[in-house]
Design a protein around this motif. Sequence first.
Motif, PDB file in Angstrom:
ATOM      1  N   ASN A 198      32.035   4.114  41.404  1.00  0.00           N
ATOM      2  CA  ASN A 198      30.852   4.965  41.336  1.00  0.00           C
ATOM      3  C   ASN A 198      31.282   6.420  41.441  1.00  0.00           C
ATOM      4  OD1 ASN A 198      30.220   5.985  44.331  1.00  0.00           O
ATOM      5  ND2 ASN A 198      30.938   3.857  44.455  1.00  0.00           N
ATOM      6  N   LYS A 199      30.450   7.298  40.889  1.00  0.00           N
ATOM      7  CA  LYS A 199      30.736   8.725  40.893  1.00  0.00           C
ATOM      8  C   LYS A 199      29.524   9.498  41.396  1.00  0.00           C
ATOM      9  CE  LYS A 199      34.063   8.737  37.064  1.00  0.00           C
ATOM     10  NZ  LYS A 199      34.413   9.324  35.743  1.00  0.00           N
ATOM     11  N   LEU A 200      29.813  10.622  42.019  1.00  0.00           N
ATOM     12  CA  LEU A 200      28.763  11.513  42.497  1.00  0.00           C
ATOM     13  C   LEU A 200      29.156  12.943  42.125  1.00  0.00           C
ATOM     14  CD1 LEU A 200      26.138  11.870  44.206  1.00  0.00           C
ATOM     15  CD2 LEU A 200      27.640  12.252  46.178  1.00  0.00           C
ATOM     16  N   ILE A 201      28.299  13.604  41.366  1.00  0.00           N
ATOM     17  CA  ILE A 201      28.513  14.995  40.969  1.00  0.00           C
ATOM     18  C   ILE A 201      27.368  15.818  41.530  1.00  0.00           C
ATOM     19  CG2 ILE A 201      28.680  16.591  39.028  1.00  0.00           C
ATOM     20  CD1 ILE A 201      29.858  14.330  37.388  1.00  0.00           C
ATOM     21  N   SER A 202      27.694  16.950  42.148  1.00  0.00           N
ATOM     22  CA  SER A 202      26.670  17.714  42.845  1.00  0.00           C
ATOM     23  C   SER A 202      26.842  19.212  42.609  1.00  0.00           C
ATOM     24  CB  SER A 202      26.729  17.442  44.359  1.00  0.00           C
ATOM     25  OG  SER A 202      26.662  16.063  44.646  1.00  0.00           O
ATOM     26  N   PHE A 203      25.705  19.888  42.576  1.00  0.00           N
ATOM     27  CA  PHE A 203      25.641  21.344  42.606  1.00  0.00           C
ATOM     28  C   PHE A 203      24.778  21.726  43.812  1.00  0.00           C
ATOM     29  CE2 PHE A 203      26.208  20.028  38.239  1.00  0.00           C
ATOM     30  CZ  PHE A 203      27.215  20.870  37.772  1.00  0.00           C
ATOM     31  N   PHE A 204      25.214  22.699  44.579  1.00  0.00           N
ATOM     32  CA  PHE A 204      24.457  23.047  45.775  1.00  0.00           C
ATOM     33  C   PHE A 204      24.528  24.545  46.021  1.00  0.00           C
ATOM     34  CE2 PHE A 204      28.713  21.616  46.931  1.00  0.00           C
ATOM     35  CZ  PHE A 204      29.206  22.650  47.716  1.00  0.00           C
ATOM     36  N   GLY A 205      23.512  25.043  46.712  1.00  0.00           N
ATOM     37  CA  GLY A 205      23.458  26.457  47.042  1.00  0.00           C
ATOM     38  C   GLY A 205      22.671  26.681  48.315  1.00  0.00           C
ATOM     39  N   ARG A 206      22.953  27.788  48.979  1.00  0.00           N
ATOM     40  CA  ARG A 206      22.252  28.114  50.219  1.00  0.00           C
ATOM     41  C   ARG A 206      22.207  29.628  50.382  1.00  0.00           C
ATOM     42  NH1 ARG A 206      25.035  25.451  54.913  1.00  0.00           N
ATOM     43  NH2 ARG A 206      26.593  27.073  54.582  1.00  0.00           N
ATOM     44  N   ILE A 207      21.107  30.113  50.933  1.00  0.00           N
ATOM     45  CA  ILE A 207      20.978  31.522  51.279  1.00  0.00           C
ATOM     46  C   ILE A 207      20.532  31.632  52.721  1.00  0.00           C
ATOM     47  CG2 ILE A 207      18.635  31.557  50.293  1.00  0.00           C
ATOM     48  CD1 ILE A 207      19.067  34.575  49.790  1.00  0.00           C
ATOM     49  N   ASN A 208      21.256  32.430  53.486  1.00  0.00           N
ATOM     50  CA  ASN A 208      20.896  32.755  54.857  1.00  0.00           C
ATOM     51  C   ASN A 208      20.619  34.255  54.922  1.00  0.00           C
ATOM     52  OD1 ASN A 208      21.348  30.119  55.834  1.00  0.00           O
ATOM     53  ND2 ASN A 208      23.535  30.527  56.084  1.00  0.00           N
ATOM     54  N   TYR A 209      19.480  34.600  55.457  1.00  0.00           N
ATOM     55  CA  TYR A 209      19.102  36.013  55.539  1.00  0.00           C
ATOM     56  C   TYR A 209      18.524  36.295  56.915  1.00  0.00           C
ATOM     57  CZ  TYR A 209      16.287  40.233  55.018  1.00  0.00           C
ATOM     58  OH  TYR A 209      15.726  41.468  55.214  1.00  0.00           O
ATOM     59  N   SER A 210      18.920  37.435  57.495  1.00  0.00           N
ATOM     60  CA  SER A 210      18.338  37.841  58.769  1.00  0.00           C
ATOM     61  C   SER A 210      18.045  39.331  58.740  1.00  0.00           C
ATOM     62  CB  SER A 210      19.275  37.518  59.939  1.00  0.00           C
ATOM     63  OG  SER A 210      20.415  38.348  59.920  1.00  0.00           O
ATOM     64  N   LEU A 211      16.991  39.717  59.423  1.00  0.00           N
ATOM     65  CA  LEU A 211      16.557  41.107  59.528  1.00  0.00           C
ATOM     66  C   LEU A 211      16.538  41.486  61.007  1.00  0.00           C
ATOM     67  CD1 LEU A 211      15.372  43.703  58.234  1.00  0.00           C
ATOM     68  CD2 LEU A 211      13.102  42.633  58.481  1.00  0.00           C
ATOM     69  N   PHE A 212      17.287  42.521  61.345  1.00  0.00           N
ATOM     70  CA  PHE A 212      17.403  42.984  62.729  1.00  0.00           C
ATOM     71  C   PHE A 212      17.928  41.893  63.667  1.00  0.00           C
ATOM     72  CE2 PHE A 212      13.694  45.499  61.097  1.00  0.00           C
ATOM     73  CZ  PHE A 212      14.345  46.727  61.027  1.00  0.00           C
ATOM     74  N   ASP A 213      18.596  40.869  63.101  1.00  0.00           N
ATOM     75  CA  ASP A 213      19.077  39.728  63.900  1.00  0.00           C
ATOM     76  C   ASP A 213      17.935  39.020  64.626  1.00  0.00           C
ATOM     77  OD1 ASP A 213      21.738  39.858  63.218  1.00  0.00           O
ATOM     78  OD2 ASP A 213      22.251  41.232  64.839  1.00  0.00           O
ATOM     79  N   ARG A 214      16.701  39.279  64.187  1.00  0.00           N
ATOM     80  CA  ARG A 214      15.541  38.668  64.850  1.00  0.00           C
ATOM     81  C   ARG A 214      14.768  37.729  63.928  1.00  0.00           C
ATOM     82  NH1 ARG A 214      14.439  44.111  66.767  1.00  0.00           N
ATOM     83  NH2 ARG A 214      12.508  44.204  65.556  1.00  0.00           N
ATOM     84  N   TYR A 215      14.659  38.113  62.672  1.00  0.00           N
ATOM     85  CA  TYR A 215      13.884  37.315  61.728  1.00  0.00           C
ATOM     86  C   TYR A 215      14.870  36.649  60.765  1.00  0.00           C
ATOM     87  CZ  TYR A 215      10.726  40.824  63.577  1.00  0.00           C
ATOM     88  OH  TYR A 215      10.043  41.659  64.427  1.00  0.00           O
ATOM     89  N   ILE A 216      14.906  35.329  60.808  1.00  0.00           N
ATOM     90  CA  ILE A 216      15.951  34.570  60.116  1.00  0.00           C
ATOM     91  C   ILE A 216      15.297  33.565  59.173  1.00  0.00           C
ATOM     92  CG2 ILE A 216      17.922  33.015  60.424  1.00  0.00           C
ATOM     93  CD1 ILE A 216      18.045  34.165  63.353  1.00  0.00           C
ATOM     94  N   ILE A 217      15.834  33.469  57.977  1.00  0.00           N
ATOM     95  CA  ILE A 217      15.353  32.483  57.027  1.00  0.00           C
ATOM     96  C   ILE A 217      16.548  31.867  56.310  1.00  0.00           C
ATOM     97  CG2 ILE A 217      15.051  34.150  55.141  1.00  0.00           C
ATOM     98  CD1 ILE A 217      12.572  32.445  54.318  1.00  0.00           C
TER      99      ILE A 217
END
Length: 641
Positions: free
Chosen positions: A478-497
Amino acid sequence: MTGVQTCALPISVLVFSFVGYTTQEVTVGTQSTISITLEESAVGLDEIVVVGYGTQQKRAISGSVTSVAEKDFNAGISRTAADFIQGKVAGLTITTSTGDVTAQQSIRLRGTSSLTGSSEPFVVIDGVPGLGLNSVAPQDIESISVVKDASAAAIYGSRSASGVLLITTKKGTQDRTTVDYHVYGAIDKLSNAPDVLTAEEYRQWADDNDVDISVFDKGANTSWFDEISRTGYSQNHDLSVSGAGKNNSYRVSVSYLDQEGVMMDNYMKRLNTRFMVSQKALDNRLDLNLSGGLNQRDYQETQTYNFVLAYNVVPTIPVKYEDGTWWDSDEYDQGNPVKQMTLNKFPRQTSLIFVNGKANLMIFNGFTAGVNFYKERNSRDESNYTDSRTRQGRAENGVASRSFATSDKNLLELTLNYTRKFGSHDVNLLGGYSYEDNYYQTAFARNRYFVTNLFGANNLAAGEQLTSGDVTSSANMNKLISFFGRINYSLFDRYIISATLRRDGSSKFGPNYKWGTFPSVSAAWRLIDEPFMANAKNIFDELKLRVGYGVSGNQSGLNPYQSLSLYGSSGLYYDNGAWHTAYAVSQNPNPDLRWDSTSMFNVGVDFSVLNARINGTIEYYNKVTNDLLYNYSVPVPPYLY
């Protein structure tokens, strides 16, 4: 009993630590008196925590991730990585259903997620996905991160519905060569043995109830559970050598575990070896890592049917007669369990060898390209011999079988990572590609009616009754092929998404669902840094609110080719003077076959007070699994099978 011997060359260092304070290391040298002052440490908010495909500061995590470092591991005897964190992580349940030393621990993170597939968390060791806990010796582990919610686990797509365990192994320490040797011994005893009559009590019962037991009373006083059990002795030896220079590090370790079970036919011997070397080049812009290892296990599971015999055989019957011959019986659920444990043999051997190479190149400041290559060969050898002199082997005058299996995994992952801080804005971008293929093959042979028991299962040709179905072989991939991405963002080290997206393409899935998409999003608000919380900082070190939602999958219970129309043997047909095996449809095609899908909504509050003397997390989650994999009967017609 535990012994630890540590040798550090060429300098001696004292380590001072206390809860809520920063650890300090002091070189002894020629000093006879040392004075130190520990500085208060808030809560370890700058602690680096391993997450999928990277690391994050603890303060910046918006998903539900619990990290347990070596200093917080459970003390005492640990035979697997799971022993370190048992009882340490909320929502993580680790149990062992039997005292068999070969039994695998059952690990459940926030409950069961599948009907027919595995509900075990997905294990990632040093960035290599899909390894087992037995592939790493406990002494080699530096930290374990437990990824609980789907918003954090979705980066692993169709394999992370039951959560993820991220294990990081130890590396060499700079400017220090260290030789560590750890040894322990352990004793296991049978507890809560079944309460059955002794020979004296059995004879008294017969007298009191006027029952003639002369046919059963052979004059013995046998405690059958005492006869099939023993005191199990175990020993473990760990040896490691590690060190590091300015631009390189290394670590080599060997671990040997020898366990005896409390049942006389139960044992396991395990050898783990591991090496790791790293080198920096190009003015520290290029980071190269090479690791590998070997894991071998020799073991035998206890045959639980012998417990039934020990229950049923009366205590006035001896294990052996005075002339040295065995007592035995052919009656239903009767027989000599000691004889069966002594003569029947079911040894197992497994072997895992692997190599992992990584390279990370900083192309320019903040932008890094990485490649991760992994290859493994896993093999298994199972031998079974049921002696002709025992109850189970007497009817067929001895039965022997051997089975062999090998599996190969090849993994290639490419990643791009960009980190940049713009004033009060902090951004981290991750993009990646993963290719994995798995090949599996097995062979099985069995024979019976042996004129001698001397060969055991090592000479199947000596058997005299080979029948249809006694020799089989199979292979799949069996085979598994994947594409993935992530974004981490923070403002003033207080508001994080944080947001992730993974696209998995698996050969296991049906034509209509070859590809699956697994998204997630999470956010966090560090209230402790808000101006209106200024007065609360005298009490709180950390106060953070988190919320997240994600979708992850489970394909671990899905064997290859389940979506295809398959043919299998179906009786015989006659042609040109001979009978031949006929083949017919044995499995319907299923173009809509896909993975278990688990969605999870998670809300949590992280808090710490009094310089981290008291800290914790309060969480609420709602976990729903859809499209559960299950085998069921379909109407014929319209289906052929």
